[in-house]
Write an enzyme that holds these catalytic residues in place. Structure first.
Site, PDB file in Angstrom:
ATOM      1  N   ARG A 230      -6.382   3.036 -23.663  1.00 18.17           N
ATOM      2  CA  ARG A 230      -5.151   2.872 -22.897  1.00 18.17           C
ATOM      3  C   ARG A 230      -5.291   3.627 -21.580  1.00 18.17           C
ATOM      4  O   ARG A 230      -5.775   4.758 -21.559  1.00 18.17           O
ATOM      5  CB  ARG A 230      -3.932   3.400 -23.662  1.00 18.17           C
ATOM      6  CG  ARG A 230      -3.407   2.470 -24.744  1.00 18.17           C
ATOM      7  CD  ARG A 230      -2.791   1.212 -24.139  1.00 18.17           C
ATOM      8  NE  ARG A 230      -2.311   0.268 -25.145  1.00 18.17           N
ATOM      9  CZ  ARG A 230      -3.029  -0.715 -25.659  1.00 18.17           C
ATOM     10  NH1 ARG A 230      -4.278  -0.880 -25.270  1.00 18.17           N
ATOM     11  NH2 ARG A 230      -2.498  -1.548 -26.543  1.00 18.17           N
ATOM     12  N   GLU A 259      -4.083   2.055  -7.843  1.00 21.06           N
ATOM     13  CA  GLU A 259      -4.691   3.285  -7.353  1.00 21.06           C
ATOM     14  C   GLU A 259      -6.140   3.452  -7.809  1.00 21.06           C
ATOM     15  O   GLU A 259      -6.907   4.213  -7.204  1.00 21.06           O
ATOM     16  CB  GLU A 259      -3.875   4.503  -7.796  1.00 21.06           C
ATOM     17  CG  GLU A 259      -3.789   4.694  -9.303  1.00 21.06           C
ATOM     18  CD  GLU A 259      -2.913   5.872  -9.666  1.00 21.06           C
ATOM     19  OE1 GLU A 259      -2.523   6.618  -8.755  1.00 21.06           O
ATOM     20  OE2 GLU A 259      -2.613   6.040 -10.860  1.00 21.06           O
ATOM     21  N   HIS A 271      -9.256  -5.806 -18.471  1.00 22.16           N
ATOM     22  CA  HIS A 271      -8.733  -5.786 -19.841  1.00 22.16           C
ATOM     23  C   HIS A 271      -9.381  -6.872 -20.698  1.00 22.16           C
ATOM     24  O   HIS A 271      -8.704  -7.672 -21.360  1.00 22.16           O
ATOM     25  CB  HIS A 271      -7.215  -5.950 -19.833  1.00 22.16           C
ATOM     26  CG  HIS A 271      -6.559  -5.456 -21.092  1.00 22.16           C
ATOM     27  ND1 HIS A 271      -5.222  -5.632 -21.356  1.00 22.16           N
ATOM     28  CD2 HIS A 271      -7.061  -4.790 -22.166  1.00 22.16           C
ATOM     29  CE1 HIS A 271      -4.922  -5.097 -22.532  1.00 22.16           C
ATOM     30  NE2 HIS A 271      -6.031  -4.579 -23.034  1.00 22.16           N
TER      31      HIS A 271
END
Length: 391
Positions: A230, A259, A271
């Site tokens: 995560r 960022e 992902h």
């Protein structure tokens, strides 16, 4: 009886066949179904249908599901632990090799070259991408569950020294971890001793920003962090400072935020760690099997908000109860059954936190008496949800 299931995020159709003919998938009852099967769909802030009894997440993480809300409404939330473990393991091992040799940067540099003397340019510039070998290096694994255990074992086979931290490792998983993997008792040991660190834990209040300024201060210079768990496990601002000082040589993550993009020494993947064809099929199969078992028998396995409850059904009827975990609730259930002149064939009650789950098998064939008992349970303020299942 036909059950209704609503799916999200293109669940593998072959896996959905595990539901069988007793399930209507995305049909005319999909707006108020018995169950959801989801992947990444965010359910936070969404009103859950009144008929919804179960949510199956085709994957391990359940941060996209409002667990507390579901529990209070008597909705059982399932996940599919281990179904995509091999896919994530391979992604992490690939990231180890890519980061050690900096192959991605090497490829980007080669593609900037032009002219007939490209071979000479390659020879002149390749030293910048020589990298290092992972054999003999120390890999720290945080979380030795289905994914972490596989990574630890395979990294050991690749010649790495592996140390692992997991105060909650299950006995079943522990048996599958190589005896050559050193278990450490303190997280700081992972930070201080590792050349590479990979993390495989859920996001909770206690794990958020596991990698923070304090953690980075304990690490040796040139450490690589791999995060396929995560994004919020890492404090990005502290990470950038650690990169600037040379403590972190490379950060590889599967969770992109603005960022993190185009930052030096940061590699971001979209992902895809657990998104292979095989993993998506495995997750869909497990989710389908779990939902079918729960809806047809009331049994619970792989739930994140209710305990595992298994009991073979031999009686004519079974009543399942989701109840508040209050004193004497089992006695009250038994008293209610006897007051309707019904015999209990079998009963099992297990609790988890503020709620409990009961399987109540009844040696009774009179449906009218059974339905009266169901009505009595539904009127009890401590019972959240009641289901009747016929053998």
């Amino acid at each position: 009886m036909v059950f209704s299931v609503k799916t999200f995020n293109n669940i593998n159709q072959i896996g959905l066949k595990e539901l069988g003919n007793a399930f209507q998938i995305d049909g005319d009852k999909a707006e108020n179904p018995d169950a959801f099967i989801i992947r990444s769909e965010n359910l936070h802030g969404r009103e859950l249908p009144s008929n919804l009894k179960a949510i199956a997440r085709a994957g391990a993480g359940t941060n996209n599901i409002p667990i507390e809300v579901a529990t209070a409404e008597g909705i059982v939330v399932f996940n599919t632990p281990g179904a995509n473990a091999n896919a994530v393991k391979e992604a992490v091992l690939a990231s180890l090799l890519l980061s050690a040799r900096d192959y991605i940067a090497a490829n980007e540099w080669v593609n900037t070259l032009t002219g007939e003397d490209v071979p000479k340019q390659v020879e002149a510039g390749k030293k910048a991408f020589a990298g290092t070998e992972i054999a003999g290096k120390t890999l720290g694994v945080i979380g030795l569950g289905a994914i972490g255990a596989r990574i630890a074992n395979d990294a050991r086979r690749l010649g790495m020294k592996v140390i692992g931290y997991d105060p909650y490792v299950s006995i079943e998983t522990a048996w599958n971890i190589s005896s050559h993997v050193e278990r450490v008792q303190e997280l700081r040991d992972i930070f201080e001793k590792s050349d590479f660190i990979t993390i495989h834990v859920p996001l909770t209040d206690s794990t958020r920003h596991t990698f923070d300024k304090t953690a980075f201060s304990l690490m040796k210079k040139g450490t690589t962090i791999i995060n396929f768990a995560r994004g919020e496990l890492v404090d990005n601002q502290a990470l950038f400072e650690a990169i600037e000082t040379g403590v972190i040589a490379h950060y590889v993550t599967d969770f992109g935020t603005e960022e993190l993009l185009k930052q030096p020494h940061v590699t971001v993947f979209p992902h895809v760690g657990g998104s292979t064809e095989e993993a998506e099929l495995n997750c869909a199969i497990m989710a389908g099997q779990t939902i079918r078992r729960f809806m047809e028998t009331g049994e619970i396995v792989n739930s994140v908000n209710f305990p595992t409850v298994e009991q073979s059904l031999s009686a004519p009827f079974r009543i399942t109860l989701i109840n508040k975990n209050v004193p004497n609730i089992v006695a009250k259930i038994s008293t209610a059954v006897s007051s309707h002149n019904i015999n209990i064939d079998n009963i099992i009650n297990k609790s988890k936190g503020d709620y409990a789950y009961t399987l109540l098998d009844l040696d009774e064939t009179d449906l009218e008496k059974i339905e009266m008992l169901v009505d009595a349970f539904q009127a009890d303020e401590n019972i959240v949800r009641v289901r009747l299942i016929a053998k």
